[in-house]
Design an enzyme around this catalytic site. Sequence first.
Site, PDB file in Angstrom:
ATOM      1  N   HIS A 363      30.466   8.178  51.515  1.00 55.28           N
ATOM      2  CA  HIS A 363      30.279   9.626  51.386  1.00 55.28           C
ATOM      3  C   HIS A 363      31.587  10.373  51.255  1.00 55.28           C
ATOM      4  CE1 HIS A 363      26.142   9.851  53.440  1.00 55.28           C
ATOM      5  NE2 HIS A 363      26.073   9.664  52.149  1.00 55.28           N
ATOM      6  N   ARG A 470      26.203  10.367  37.588  1.00 53.70           N
ATOM      7  CA  ARG A 470      25.698   9.316  38.489  1.00 53.70           C
ATOM      8  C   ARG A 470      24.560   9.899  39.329  1.00 53.70           C
ATOM      9  NH1 ARG A 470      31.541   7.810  38.721  1.00 53.70           N
ATOM     10  NH2 ARG A 470      31.705   5.591  38.231  1.00 53.70           N
ATOM     11  N   ARG A 506      22.533   8.880  33.968  1.00 55.87           N
ATOM     12  CA  ARG A 506      22.241   7.463  34.171  1.00 55.87           C
ATOM     13  C   ARG A 506      21.054   7.318  35.118  1.00 55.87           C
ATOM     14  NH1 ARG A 506      26.923   3.760  36.511  1.00 55.87           N
ATOM     15  NH2 ARG A 506      26.507   4.891  38.430  1.00 55.87           N
ATOM     16  N   GLU A 604      28.138  -3.550  31.087  1.00 49.84           N
ATOM     17  CA  GLU A 604      28.943  -3.779  32.296  1.00 49.84           C
ATOM     18  C   GLU A 604      28.714  -5.164  32.891  1.00 49.84           C
ATOM     19  OE1 GLU A 604      28.134  -0.757  35.229  1.00 49.84           O
ATOM     20  OE2 GLU A 604      25.986  -0.772  34.858  1.00 49.84           O
ATOM     21  N   ASN A 627      34.307  -0.586  35.280  1.00 52.23           N
ATOM     22  CA  ASN A 627      34.497  -0.956  36.696  1.00 52.23           C
ATOM     23  C   ASN A 627      33.757  -2.256  36.989  1.00 52.23           C
ATOM     24  OD1 ASN A 627      35.673   1.538  36.814  1.00 52.23           O
ATOM     25  ND2 ASN A 627      33.922   2.534  37.765  1.00 52.23           N
ATOM     26  N   ASP A 628      32.478  -2.271  36.624  1.00 53.94           N
ATOM     27  CA  ASP A 628      31.700  -3.482  36.878  1.00 53.94           C
ATOM     28  C   ASP A 628      32.058  -4.593  35.902  1.00 53.94           C
ATOM     29  OD1 ASP A 628      30.082  -3.163  39.164  1.00 53.94           O
ATOM     30  OD2 ASP A 628      28.985  -1.593  38.102  1.00 53.94           O
ATOM     31  N   ARG A 638      35.129  -5.447  43.436  1.00 60.52           N
ATOM     32  CA  ARG A 638      35.901  -4.224  43.201  1.00 60.52           C
ATOM     33  C   ARG A 638      36.211  -3.462  44.481  1.00 60.52           C
ATOM     34  NH1 ARG A 638      31.281  -0.669  39.967  1.00 60.52           N
ATOM     35  NH2 ARG A 638      32.069   1.202  40.939  1.00 60.52           N
ATOM     36  N   CYS A 675      33.055   4.648  30.346  1.00 56.39           N
ATOM     37  CA  CYS A 675      32.975   5.603  31.462  1.00 56.39           C
ATOM     38  C   CYS A 675      33.462   5.026  32.784  1.00 56.39           C
ATOM     39  CB  CYS A 675      31.565   6.138  31.607  1.00 56.39           C
ATOM     40  SG  CYS A 675      30.339   4.860  31.915  1.00 56.39           S
TER      41      CYS A 675
HETATM   42  C1  PEP Z   1      31.208   1.167  35.906  1.00 50.29           C
HETATM   43  O1  PEP Z   1      30.726   0.157  36.410  1.00 50.29           O
HETATM   44  O2  PEP Z   1      32.261   1.167  35.254  1.00 50.29           O
HETATM   45  C2  PEP Z   1      30.563   2.462  36.092  1.00 50.29           C
HETATM   46  C3  PEP Z   1      30.962   3.519  35.426  1.00 50.29           C
HETATM   47  O3  PEP Z   1      29.543   2.527  36.984  1.00 50.29           O
HETATM   48  P1  PEP Z   1      29.729   2.582  38.562  1.00 50.29           P
HETATM   49  O4  PEP Z   1      31.189   2.714  38.860  1.00 50.29           O
HETATM   50  O5  PEP Z   1      28.946   3.755  39.029  1.00 50.29           O
HETATM   51  O6  PEP Z   1      29.160   1.283  38.971  1.00 50.29           O
HETATM   52 MG    MG Z   2      28.682   0.172  37.135  1.00 47.37          MG
END
Ligand code: PEP
Ligand code: MG
Length: 759
Positions: A363, A470, A506, A604, A627-628, A638, A675
């Site tokens: 949070h 998100r 999303r 991803e 990111n994923d 991560r 993104c």
């Molecule tokens: C990602 O995985 O890059 C992404 C944008 O989604 P999140 O960070 O919300 O998993």
């Molecule tokens: Mg993701």
Amino acid sequence: MLNTLRKIVQEVNAAKDLKAALGIIVQRVKEAMGSQVCSVYLLDPESNRFVLMATDGLNKRSIGKVSMAPNEGLVGLVGTREEPLNLENASEHPRYRYFAETGEERYASFLGSPIIHHRKVMGVLVIQQKERRQFDEGEEAFLVTMSAQLAGVIAHAEATGSIRGLGKQGKGIQEAKFIGVPGSPGAAVGTAVVVLPAADLEVVPDKHVEDIAAELLLFNTALEGVRTDMRALSAKMATQLRPEERALFDVYLMMLEDAALGNEVVKVIKTGQWAQGALRQVIGEHVNRFELMDDAYLRERASDVKDLGRRLLAYLQQARQQTLVYPDNCILVSEELSPAMLGEVPEGKLVGLVSVQGSGNSHVAIFARAMGIPTVMGVVDLPYSKIDGIQLIVDGYHGEVFTNPSELLRKQYAEVVEEERQLTQGLDALRALPCETLDGYRMPLWVNTGLLADVKRAQERGAEGVGLYRTEVPFMIKERFPSEKEQLAIYREQLQAFHPLPVTMRSLDVGGDKALSYFPIKEENPFLGWRGIRVTLDHPEIFLVQTRAMLKASEGLDNLRILLPMISGIQELEEALHLIHRAWGEVRDEGVDIPMPPVGVMIEIPAAVYQVRELARQVDFLSVGSNDLTQYLLAVDRNNPRVADLYDFLHPAVLQALCKVVEGAHAEGKPVSICGEMAGDPAAAVLLMAMGFDSLSMNATNLPKVKWLLRQISLGKAKELLGQVMTIDNPHMVHSTLQLALRNLGLGRMINPASNIQA
Ligand code: PEP
Ligand code: MG
């Protein structure tokens, strides 16, 4: 043997400082191995020498005096070869060096083992014996295991010591770096203010009372006190957060309601327990329940309950809250930072946040991003209780914290902070300018949002659309699934705020480290488990309600795009598309006339990279979740600070995957965006533009920096740079090539902040 090892490590762990820890090590290891000498030598980074720091057996007066360079003596040899050395007669070895002050000549046999922490040689652990004999395999194995176990303990004790000026050689305060995970981007230099739990519930004893009415009165007064504090905090945050986002404070208030926690405590008091004991009992039960669930989000809930418990106890003990003095440039540090703690800092003083527990999805990290406060989460090794009042650097880009930074490092980071300040000042001018390269190429820059507070920042910074909204964020700050109507209202606000610019919503992406308190998911391996689209396909009722809410919210605005997370293959995509069409049909049957919005897929998961063309054929656009994708391609969690240095979106494998995605999408005539955090890294953004991404979507904080850099470079130059980078097989080389090239172009100033700082 295992027991002995465990006992020694436990004892060392409990030592009050490094000196005491080393003292225990030499004494206990000597005893356990029945040797005549045990010594620890630590590598002093300043002199680059192995210094005798503790010994049981050698002359104690030589402690701190005897030292050797890595190319000297047997200890130097063990340290440089990073291997144990087992000698029957040490003095016959060509590297043997004699130190008269130790009295070493009496010992013939030598067994040394390197102490290595995170690949770094910290020192050498040595045992010696009078008689000439080779130590046996078991003894060697014991010493090696001991060194490996002690390495972490020594590293921790050293770091703690360096913070308070008890450096290895007692030489005073040293700079130390602690690794966490990025919580909110930005850098800050300031003074640590440690928020310790105000009152310790755990040590409250049970006590039987006769005057139950008096205890009830005490408790009700405490309840009222905390309620008033919560309302005041919520009001104070009103300038920074929208009412919906301050709902967390309502959650606190709700927990205090008579029907909830409050009532449970009252019940226990009525059995004759004093108020403090009753509170400990009830809070303890709730916390245990949450903590046992072993789930990131629910652990967070446990911390909310604990926080409330402490506040109530403070009132019961009439200690009220810890009175903290907040200096300018205050960096708030806590074991578990809570959003309520942020509200207590006077406006304008807070520059950074550090939390020992938690991840980028806690949070407090979500709030910090919306408020633009640099934050590092999960700094598990930080001895936080010892750092109040010292100088700190928070690097929210890389998830690093520096204690007692050197003058040089402080200066470098102060420059980064100053550049960011100047940039923010110049935002108005930059906001109106297009993101256009020197040779006239337009690169659309979009923004990622979650809270409504993100909208304002995004607009101030000139976002051209929302590349990722998100939707799990509004779900996460609620206590139950929001209804279709509630969702509709939240989504409409996003769509309206950006209209006519597109907003990419999303579908609910929970699981992994993003769980909902009211929808617990307990798994051994959450990132490989029930996540994203897998959850919503198994719960079409959730997916349909959400999609209907999105569609209805877009009525008359027509700027909605729907994005599907965690798609690993065609079947999932087809099922999701089927549900979206069904929801669209239902909404139209209800008389809401809206066109079918564009639907896209997140790339991803590595499987989606290989099936990019098949996926692209069925949708209107693609968006890479770097990111994923980085996490899954490199098999690096991560959110795990221990492997944070392996998590690298500039890894050649990630870069190749990205090129393949762009190529595949364009071959099918579909636009592709990105993104993940990578898009907001200015240097990476240069490469992404050159790869051909049609838009970059990032957090609002980084958008102006990316825009500034892309406006200073030509697409031609960016492509040349990409060509060069794609021939490199090593991630470190990718970083240095990129930095050097941009610096040579005179663009070093804005390369992702702090990336050129060598610490
Ligand atoms: C990602 O995985 O890059 C992404 C944008 O989604 P999140 O960070 O919300 O998993
Ligand atoms: Mg993701």
